[in-house]
Design a protein around this motif. Structure first.
Motif: not given
Length: 140
Positions: A4-9, A28-37, A79-89
């Protein structure tokens, strides 16, 4: 491995993205990568004034702004990734996402874009480090 890669810009988030890319490329194997804000909720009065659609557009704009640098870097690295967003602290949202998604690692910057931060470590990073059951890699 699930990351889980948590970013804020912020600059620190961009550095965290570089570390995530380097780590992913070394596997060796690509990870499952999720980009989150996570975007802080608006005050009720402001949200009421904007209405549902205005509030949705406001948060979407903030998500896009925060995710864009990391999105671009991950795509350039092929790199393949998916995105996750949330409206929360941010801290509780990251902790909740890491646990619910059964991630193996959270990567995040040491300081974000908030006006107030502690001298050595940002408040969000400190909260995630102290409260997460998932290992956290904090990048300066």
């Amino acid at each position: 491995m699930k990351i889980l890669l948590a970013v804020d810009g912020s600059k620190a988030a961009q550095e965290a993205t570089k570390v995530a890319i380097h780590l992913a490329k070394s596997m060796v194997e690509p990870p499952t990568l999720v980009l989150m804000h996570a975007d802080v909720p608006l005050m009720r009065r402001v949200a009421a004034e904007l209405g549902l659609e205005g509030t949705r557009k406001y948060h979407q704009g903030n998500h896009d702004f925060a995710l864009k640098p990391s999105r671009t870097a991950l795509r350039r690295a092929k790199l393949e990734f998916t995105e996750k967003t949330a409206v929360d602290d941010a801290a509780p949202a990251i902790i909740k996402a890491a646990k619910a998604g059964k991630f193996d690692l959270v990567i995040m910057g040491s300081h974000g874009r908030t006006a107030l931060s502690s001298a050595l470590l940002g408040s969000v990073a400190a909260k995630v480090l102290s409260q997460s059951n998932v290992p956290v890699l904090v990048v300066r």
